[in-house]
Design an enzyme around this catalytic site. Structure first.
Site, short mmCIF file in Angstrom:
data_model
loop_
_atom_site.label_atom_id
_atom_site.label_comp_id
_atom_site.label_asym_id
_atom_site.label_seq_id
_atom_site.Cartn_x
_atom_site.Cartn_y
_atom_site.Cartn_z
N ARG A 1 1.19 -1.16 0.23
CA ARG A 1 0.11 0.17 0.43
C ARG A 1 0.74 1.11 -0.27
NH1 ARG A 1 2.49 1.81 4.04
NH2 ARG A 1 1.03 3.30 4.13
N GLY A 2 0.40 2.18 0.14
CA GLY A 2 0.99 3.97 0.03
C GLY A 2 1.48 3.63 -2.09
N ALA A 3 0.90 4.90 -1.67
CA ALA A 3 0.78 5.54 -3.13
C ALA A 3 1.94 4.57 -4.38
CB ALA A 3 0.97 6.71 -3.64
N GLN B 1 -1.92 2.68 10.21
CA GLN B 1 -0.37 2.53 8.92
C GLN B 1 0.34 3.24 9.33
OE1 GLN B 1 -3.71 2.72 7.76
NE2 GLN B 1 -3.81 2.54 5.47
N ASP C 1 -1.68 10.52 -2.30
CA ASP C 1 -2.10 9.81 -2.55
C ASP C 1 -2.47 9.87 -4.42
OD1 ASP C 1 -2.79 8.81 -0.27
OD2 ASP C 1 -2.74 6.92 -1.81
N ASN D 1 -5.50 12.68 -0.04
CA ASN D 1 -4.43 12.09 1.16
C ASN D 1 -4.90 10.98 2.31
OD1 ASN D 1 -1.55 10.62 2.22
ND2 ASN D 1 -2.01 11.95 3.67
O1 MRU Z 1 -4.41 3.20 2.16
P1 MRU Z 1 -2.91 3.60 2.23
O2 MRU Z 1 -2.63 3.21 2.77
O3 MRU Z 1 -2.59 3.37 0.72
O4 MRU Z 1 -3.00 4.89 1.72
C1 MRU Z 1 -1.21 5.33 2.04
C2 MRU Z 1 -1.78 7.12 2.02
O5 MRU Z 1 -2.16 7.11 2.68
C3 MRU Z 1 -0.37 7.33 2.23
O6 MRU Z 1 -0.51 8.39 3.13
C4 MRU Z 1 0.05 8.14 0.76
O7 MRU Z 1 -0.01 6.94 -0.08
C5 MRU Z 1 1.25 8.66 0.93
S1 MRU Z 1 2.67 7.37 0.37
C6 MRU Z 1 4.34 8.45 -0.01
#
Ligand code: MRU
Length: 367
Positions: free
Chosen positions: A54-56, A206, A247, A257
């Site tokens: 996960r995380g963009a 997270q 994101d 985000n």
């Molecule tokens: O649902 P997730 O854990 O994928 O969400 C991640 C986030 O919101 C992060 O803050 C975002 O992707 C930035 S990651 C560099």
């Protein structure tokens, strides 16, 4: 569950010998360190949808290898199955723009290969390039963001700089330094004292599970707080700077985000605390005018109704925390309007959250 004894496995790495993608299954952190091998489009889709990754930026990188698997399966033929696989990967999660961006990039690179037989290899090279580019972007974001922390440290005469962050925009969300964490890691590497307030980030935690884990492993002082504590800490002067990831950021500078980011921005605005967003250009959606147009993922209600952790015997387990009959609504992201963003820390420097400023850093012919 493939628990590993590796001390510091990479978040994502291509295994040439095994012809597979190795990723950390983040659902088990911080309690278990599990590395899984992905070998097909379907496995990539599951890993993204179920949030093993996960995380963009990491979603984008994983998706890129998924697109490679599609070309490998088709033997380089540009047939309906390849197109369907690309669509399936892109639909795995809706909000992070890196996902569609990475799949489209790999598809383009493969189609530009000189012959059908070269397409899978071109797709694999394109996926590797995305990983390398994210590493480079994180490093640059770190260098630019470091100046903000260094300035505050100088004003505080060496007292620790208190940074608040939300969710995980760290190593686990990207490849190595992270985005929001990159300035923090570079600052601590230079001997600047930094303390991080880590929002727990309900419902999937997270912050508590991932950001706290990676900060612990890198020896960065930090304190986990409940999501609603940030405003209080800002009122008390205990937050010098907020840095979050994104994101998807639309071309006017609106920041999408993890849910709760908007409330942190409001509190920061009310208390005169600078609110920065660490933004790799792979997370900019140039096609969208404002954040209000971005699809906001809604996830299964069980993520709110149940909480995962270790039980008293040390076994991973989840417990129910709401009455069985209550409805839940699980919005995963929100939009922070550009007017509340002090600046965007990009790989090309820090700029205002405006269309003009973003265009100046990333002209149309150089994106
Ligand atoms: O649902 P997730 O854990 O994928 O969400 C991640 C986030 O919101 C992060 O803050 C975002 O992707 C930035 S990651 C560099």
């Amino acid at each position: 569950m493939n628990e590993t004894t590796e001390l510091d496995p990479p978040t994502i790495v291509w295994d040439d010998q095994g012809a597979c993608l190795r990723v950390i299954d983040q659902r088990w952190l911080p309690h278990r360190l599990v590395v899984e091998r992905l070998r097909s489009v379907d496995q990539v889709v599951v890993a993204i949808r179920q949030m093993w990754v996960r995380g963009a930026p990491l979603i984008g990188a994983t998706a890129a290898y998924g697109a490679y698997f599609a070309w490998q399966n088709s033997g380089g033929r540009d047939d309906a199955a390849v197109a369907a696989a690309a669509l399936k990967i892109k639909a795995a999660r809706p909000t992070a723009i890196n996902l569609a961006w990475a799949v489209d990039h790999v598809m383009r690179q493969a189609r530009e290969a000189s012959s059908e037989g070269d397409r899978a290899a071109a797709a694999l090279r394109a996926a590797h390039d995305i990983v390398a580019a994210e590493l480079e972007r994180s490093q640059r974001i770190g260098e630019h963001g470091l100046t903000l922390i260094a300035d505050i440290a100088a004003r505080k005469h060496g007292e620790p700089v208190n940074v608040l962050t939300h969710c995980n925009a760290g190593r686990l969300a990207t490849i190595d330094l992270g985005t929001a964490t990159a300035p923090i890691y570079l600052a601590t590497g230079r001997g600047i004292l930094v303390h991080v307030w880590v929002d727990e980030t309900r419902p999937r935690n997270q912050g508590a599970g991932l950001t706290a884990w990676e900060l612990s492993r890198r020896g960065v002082p930090h304190t986990v707080i409940v999501d609603n504590a940030g405003g209080h800490l800002m009122q008390k002067g205990l937050v010098d700077l907020v840095i979050v990831g994104t994101d998807r950021t639309t071309r006017n500078g609106d920041v999408v985000n993890k849910i709760g980011t908007y409330l942190k921005a409001l509190a920061a605005h009310d208390n005169g605390v600078p609110f920065y967003v660490a933004l790799p250009s792979s997370s900019i959606d140039w096609s969208m005018a404002t954040g209000g147009d971005v699809p906001i993922e809604t996830r299964d209600g069980s993520e709110i109704g149940r909480v995962f952790g270790l039980d008293e015997s040390g076994k991973p387990n989840s417990v129910q925390i709401i009455p069985p009959g209550s409805d839940v609504a699980n919005y995963a992201f929100d939009v922070t309007p550009a007017r509340y963003v002090t600046g965007l820390i990009t790989e090309r420097g820090i700029c205002d959250a405006t269309e003009q400023s973003l265009n100046a850093r990333f002209p149309v012919n150089d994106r």
